[in-house]
Scaffold this motif. Structure first.
Motif, short mmCIF file in Angstrom:
data_model
loop_
_atom_site.label_atom_id
_atom_site.label_comp_id
_atom_site.label_asym_id
_atom_site.label_seq_id
_atom_site.Cartn_x
_atom_site.Cartn_y
_atom_site.Cartn_z
N LEU A 217 0.07 4.41 2.70
CA LEU A 217 0.11 3.08 3.32
C LEU A 217 1.32 2.29 2.87
O LEU A 217 1.94 1.56 3.67
CB LEU A 217 -1.17 2.31 3.00
N SER B 21 4.34 2.79 4.73
CA SER B 21 4.34 2.11 6.04
C SER B 21 4.34 0.59 5.88
O SER B 21 3.97 -0.14 6.82
CB SER B 21 3.11 2.54 6.85
N ASN B 22 4.68 0.12 4.67
CA ASN B 22 4.74 -1.32 4.37
C ASN B 22 3.39 -2.01 4.46
O ASN B 22 3.30 -3.20 4.78
CB ASN B 22 5.75 -2.03 5.29
N GLU B 23 2.32 -1.26 4.20
CA GLU B 23 0.99 -1.85 4.12
C GLU B 23 0.57 -1.90 2.66
O GLU B 23 0.78 -0.94 1.91
CB GLU B 23 -0.02 -1.03 4.92
N VAL B 24 -0.01 -3.03 2.25
CA VAL B 24 -0.36 -3.24 0.86
C VAL B 24 -1.87 -3.20 0.70
O VAL B 24 -2.61 -3.81 1.47
CB VAL B 24 0.19 -4.59 0.34
N VAL B 25 -2.34 -2.45 -0.31
CA VAL B 25 -3.77 -2.39 -0.63
C VAL B 25 -3.93 -2.95 -2.03
O VAL B 25 -3.32 -2.44 -2.99
CB VAL B 25 -4.29 -0.94 -0.58
#
Length: 328
Positions: A42, A45-49
């Protein structure tokens, strides 16, 4: 015979338990777990968790529990319900994912085996009988080339030739319209039109190896006294070869059954990836890369089971074919 088979089957049980435990340990040895791999994907894909979401995911998948508890639950599910767990990445039961790939893997491997044996057996015998002839040198040269060429490189070359000169679709085992279609005679024929490319690729290396082995074994048997005696009794050359030296030199072909069955799962993974084949090898590789431990563990357990069964079948066939071998 029955006592021997029973003894071997009994010894398989502790072997499978030991392998299942070691497989579970090895899968968890790399740092992190499936959630770590998922978060990294993630992040690419520049998604932060955040940490709370990661903790929730670990709790959902049971990854926050001690290792031995995870292993115990997995084994209990296998023994009590035949449940190999849930694939983290696919969110599907592991058993369904495995068996859906095994049918096509079996078809591909069986076709490769038939082609390998059909080519290697007669050529190996010819090369030994005609030792140091032009034909023997030619076969030897082809054998060394076959052993030297990496399967994935040969796959790329053959895919190019199939597209450019034969107009053949490459990649996968079906045309797009048959990918998700129910099985029918048309789909089977479409499979036959596509399967020859991966079968030829996979058969090259195995054929080259078995030709060399068959040639060496035949050269060991041909000078022996029993061959001379049979020839002196007036047996035709073909009948003599089939009845005596070939019967003993064929042992390596039967021994390949021991690794043929596990090869259903692990074999040709790189070729499968290059050609986008819906077989077991690429799925196992993906499971190991993503640390999908239940899917990878089930594959490794199946791999061990097939190895043990294949070895047993190979031993029994060797005892039946070779009069020098006795189970006692």
């Amino acid at each position: 015979m029955l006592a021997y088979i029973g003894k071997r089957l009994i010894w398989m049980v502790p072997s499978l338990f030991a392998v299942s435990f070691m497989a579970f340990v090895l899968i968890q040895l790399p740092p992190g777990d499936y959630v770590t791999t998922y978060i990294a994907t993630l992040a690419a894909s520049n998604e932060v968790v955040d940490q709370q979401q990661a903790a929730d995911l670990r709790n959902r998948f049971g990854l926050d529990q001690p290792f031995i508890v995870q292993y115990g639950k997995w084994m209990w599910g296998i023994l009590s319900r035949g449940d190999f767990g849930l694939s983290f990445e696919w969110q599907q039961p592991v058993s369904g994912l495995i068996w859906e790939r095994m049918a096509l893997t079996l078809a591909l491997t069986f076709a490769t085996l038939l082609l390998t044996w059909a080519i290697a057996l007669p050529i190996g015998v010819y090369s030994a009988v005609k030792q140091y002839s032009i034909g023997d040198y030619f076969v030897t040269a082809l054998g060394f080339i076959g052993l030297a060429i990496p399967s994935f490189l040969f796959a790329l070359v053959l895919m190019y030739l199939a597209v450019v000169y034969f107009g053949q679709e490459v990649g996968g085992l079906f045309s797009p319209e048959y990918q998700n279609a129910p099985w029918s005679w048309a789909k089977v024929w479409n499979l036959m039109e596509h399967i020859w490319v991966p079968v030829l690729i996979l058969a090259v290396n195995g054929t080259a190896s078995l030709v060399r082995i068959m040639r060496a074994n035949m050269l060991d048997e041909l000078p022996k006294p029993y061959v001379t005696t049979a020839r002196a009794k007036g047996l035709s050359e073909f009948r003599l070869l089939v009845k005596y030296p070939m019967r003993l030199a064929i042992n390596p072909f039967i021994s390949t059954i021991a690794w043929l069955l596990p090869n259903l799962v692990s074999g040709a993974a790189i070729v499968g990836v290059v050609m986008s084949l819906p077989t077991a090898g690429p799925l196992l590789l993906q499971a190991l890369m993503s640390q999908d431990m239940y899917l990878a563990g089930a594959f490794i357990l199946l791999l061990c089971t097939l190895t043990l069964v294949g070895t047993l079948i190979s031993d029994l066939l060797l005892a039946a074919v070779d009069p020098r071998i006795r189970l006692e």
